[in-house]
Design an enzyme around this catalytic site. Sequence first.
Site, PDB file in Angstrom:
ATOM      1  N   TRP A  10     -24.090 -65.620 -16.233  1.00 41.93           N
ATOM      2  CA  TRP A  10     -24.382 -66.737 -17.145  1.00 41.93           C
ATOM      3  C   TRP A  10     -24.680 -68.031 -16.385  1.00 41.93           C
ATOM      4  O   TRP A  10     -25.061 -69.032 -16.996  1.00 41.93           O
ATOM      5  CB  TRP A  10     -23.209 -66.963 -18.099  1.00 41.93           C
ATOM      6  CG  TRP A  10     -23.136 -65.975 -19.234  1.00 41.93           C
ATOM      7  CD1 TRP A  10     -23.908 -64.853 -19.400  1.00 41.93           C
ATOM      8  CD2 TRP A  10     -22.249 -66.017 -20.352  1.00 41.93           C
ATOM      9  NE1 TRP A  10     -23.550 -64.203 -20.558  1.00 41.93           N
ATOM     10  CE2 TRP A  10     -22.532 -64.897 -21.171  1.00 41.93           C
ATOM     11  CE3 TRP A  10     -21.239 -66.886 -20.753  1.00 41.93           C
ATOM     12  CZ2 TRP A  10     -21.844 -64.635 -22.351  1.00 41.93           C
ATOM     13  CZ3 TRP A  10     -20.551 -66.624 -21.938  1.00 41.93           C
ATOM     14  CH2 TRP A  10     -20.855 -65.510 -22.729  1.00 41.93           C
ATOM     15  N   LYS A  11     -24.458 -68.037 -15.094  1.00 38.98           N
ATOM     16  CA  LYS A  11     -24.646 -69.259 -14.275  1.00 38.98           C
ATOM     17  C   LYS A  11     -23.889 -70.431 -14.909  1.00 38.98           C
ATOM     18  O   LYS A  11     -22.839 -70.209 -15.513  1.00 38.98           O
ATOM     19  CB  LYS A  11     -26.130 -69.573 -14.116  1.00 38.98           C
ATOM     20  CG  LYS A  11     -26.950 -68.370 -13.667  1.00 38.98           C
ATOM     21  CD  LYS A  11     -28.298 -68.774 -13.182  1.00 38.98           C
ATOM     22  CE  LYS A  11     -29.157 -67.546 -13.012  1.00 38.98           C
ATOM     23  NZ  LYS A  11     -30.275 -67.767 -12.111  1.00 38.98           N
ATOM     24  N   HIS A  93     -24.680 -65.331  -4.098  1.00 38.83           N
ATOM     25  CA  HIS A  93     -25.888 -65.558  -4.908  1.00 38.83           C
ATOM     26  C   HIS A  93     -26.768 -66.578  -4.192  1.00 38.83           C
ATOM     27  O   HIS A  93     -26.273 -67.518  -3.575  1.00 38.83           O
ATOM     28  CB  HIS A  93     -25.495 -66.060  -6.301  1.00 38.83           C
ATOM     29  CG  HIS A  93     -26.628 -66.028  -7.282  1.00 38.83           C
ATOM     30  ND1 HIS A  93     -27.641 -66.955  -7.263  1.00 38.83           N
ATOM     31  CD2 HIS A  93     -26.920 -65.171  -8.282  1.00 38.83           C
ATOM     32  CE1 HIS A  93     -28.513 -66.665  -8.232  1.00 38.83           C
ATOM     33  NE2 HIS A  93     -28.099 -65.584  -8.863  1.00 38.83           N
ATOM     34  N   GLU A  95     -28.362 -68.996  -5.206  1.00 37.07           N
ATOM     35  CA  GLU A  95     -28.139 -70.396  -5.622  1.00 37.07           C
ATOM     36  C   GLU A  95     -26.939 -70.986  -4.902  1.00 37.07           C
ATOM     37  O   GLU A  95     -26.909 -72.188  -4.616  1.00 37.07           O
ATOM     38  CB  GLU A  95     -27.999 -70.462  -7.160  1.00 37.07           C
ATOM     39  CG  GLU A  95     -29.348 -70.216  -7.831  1.00 37.07           C
ATOM     40  CD  GLU A  95     -29.285 -69.629  -9.235  1.00 37.07           C
ATOM     41  OE1 GLU A  95     -28.199 -69.631  -9.838  1.00 37.07           O
ATOM     42  OE2 GLU A  95     -30.332 -69.160  -9.709  1.00 37.07           O
ATOM     43  N   GLU A 163     -31.798 -59.380  -4.924  1.00 38.15           N
ATOM     44  CA  GLU A 163     -32.434 -60.363  -5.803  1.00 38.15           C
ATOM     45  C   GLU A 163     -33.435 -61.198  -5.007  1.00 38.15           C
ATOM     46  O   GLU A 163     -33.036 -62.147  -4.311  1.00 38.15           O
ATOM     47  CB  GLU A 163     -31.383 -61.313  -6.385  1.00 38.15           C
ATOM     48  CG  GLU A 163     -30.326 -60.643  -7.220  1.00 38.15           C
ATOM     49  CD  GLU A 163     -29.710 -61.619  -8.213  1.00 38.15           C
ATOM     50  OE1 GLU A 163     -29.762 -61.337  -9.404  1.00 38.15           O
ATOM     51  OE2 GLU A 163     -29.221 -62.683  -7.793  1.00 38.15           O
ATOM     52  N   GLY A 229     -29.780 -62.707 -15.292  1.00 32.56           N
ATOM     53  CA  GLY A 229     -29.408 -64.082 -15.590  1.00 32.56           C
ATOM     54  C   GLY A 229     -29.742 -64.432 -17.024  1.00 32.56           C
ATOM     55  O   GLY A 229     -28.999 -64.124 -17.961  1.00 32.56           O
ATOM     56  N   GLY A 230     -30.906 -65.057 -17.225  1.00 33.00           N
ATOM     57  CA  GLY A 230     -31.288 -65.593 -18.539  1.00 33.00           C
ATOM     58  C   GLY A 230     -31.142 -64.609 -19.689  1.00 33.00           C
ATOM     59  O   GLY A 230     -30.638 -64.967 -20.766  1.00 33.00           O
TER      60      GLY A 230
HETATM   61  C1  PEP Z   1     -29.616 -64.216 -11.530  1.00 30.20           C
HETATM   62  O1  PEP Z   1     -29.123 -65.250 -11.967  1.00 30.20           O
HETATM   63  O2  PEP Z   1     -29.006 -63.573 -10.679  1.00 30.20           O
HETATM   64  C2  PEP Z   1     -30.896 -63.780 -12.079  1.00 30.20           C
HETATM   65  C3  PEP Z   1     -31.403 -62.660 -11.635  1.00 30.20           C
HETATM   66  O3  PEP Z   1     -31.468 -64.581 -13.031  1.00 30.20           O
HETATM   67  P1  PEP Z   1     -32.742 -64.205 -13.976  1.00 30.20           P
HETATM   68  O4  PEP Z   1     -32.460 -62.848 -14.563  1.00 30.20           O
HETATM   69  O5  PEP Z   1     -32.740 -65.288 -15.009  1.00 30.20           O
HETATM   70  O6  PEP Z   1     -33.946 -64.196 -13.113  1.00 30.20           O
END
Ligand code: PEP
Length: 248
Positions: A10-11, A93, A95, A163, A229-230
């Site tokens: 969910w970040k 991650h 980020e 990722e 994520g989203g």
């Molecule tokens: C993530 O936050 O690890 C991710 C893959 O985000 P998204 O699916 O939004 O690209």
Amino acid sequence: MRRKLAAGNWKMNGDASLLGELAQLAGQQSDTGPEILICPPHTLLAHAVSVTDGSPVGIGGQDCHAAETGAHTGDVSAPMIAATGAQAVIVGHSERRTDHHETNADVRAKVKAAWAAGLTAILCIGESEDERMGDSTLEIIADQLHASAPDGTTGDNTVIAYEPIWAIGTGRVPTLEQIIETHDMLRDELVGRFGPEAMTIRLLYGGSVKPNNAADIFTADNVDGALVGGASLAAADFQPIIDALAAS
Ligand code: PEP
């Protein structure tokens, strides 16, 4: 052999109202489907554990400090996450690696902290767009894997999430051939280092996984699920991804 896993990140999103989505998701799962894990912000961990109690949906944190306790204002340790009833934690991650300058050594220490607290580490690796364009993806992610995964990595204590940074939150995804190439290489590296037992380590793909591309991605042999994520923020978006994984 490897139980499939749909994990949601969910970040820095989510308030109490989003727990309604989680309750809906938890209520509509069967025990025979893929493993499901949702990683909300730390402020919602205990609530999320209670909302999903008795359901097949597990809860995880999004990061942990490498130390158990200490003078680290604003940080949260792995034992604190475990104390909420969570069972896993995302580490490394991109980020975090970018925003907080986390190195592979930092990430490796966090994986060990997660294990010590009884948490499964969801260890993230991935190349930048420049690295992809420069044809160094395989080298970069193999280096990240080996430098971030401690000795003692097993299928019980760790999940690897590949990722590509350029695919996260952008709506862009690698081709299926590129996903197969990276995941096959990661499997070979894991088996080469940890032996045949490494066949049990799950490899997730992450980066713009959506209901309309999940089934294609899950056709790859060494894709054991996704880190999303989203599309994990709404049950209506995440459920078709879970269903595609179950059908793969
Ligand atoms: C993530 O936050 O690890 C991710 C893959 O985000 P998204 O699916 O939004 O690209």
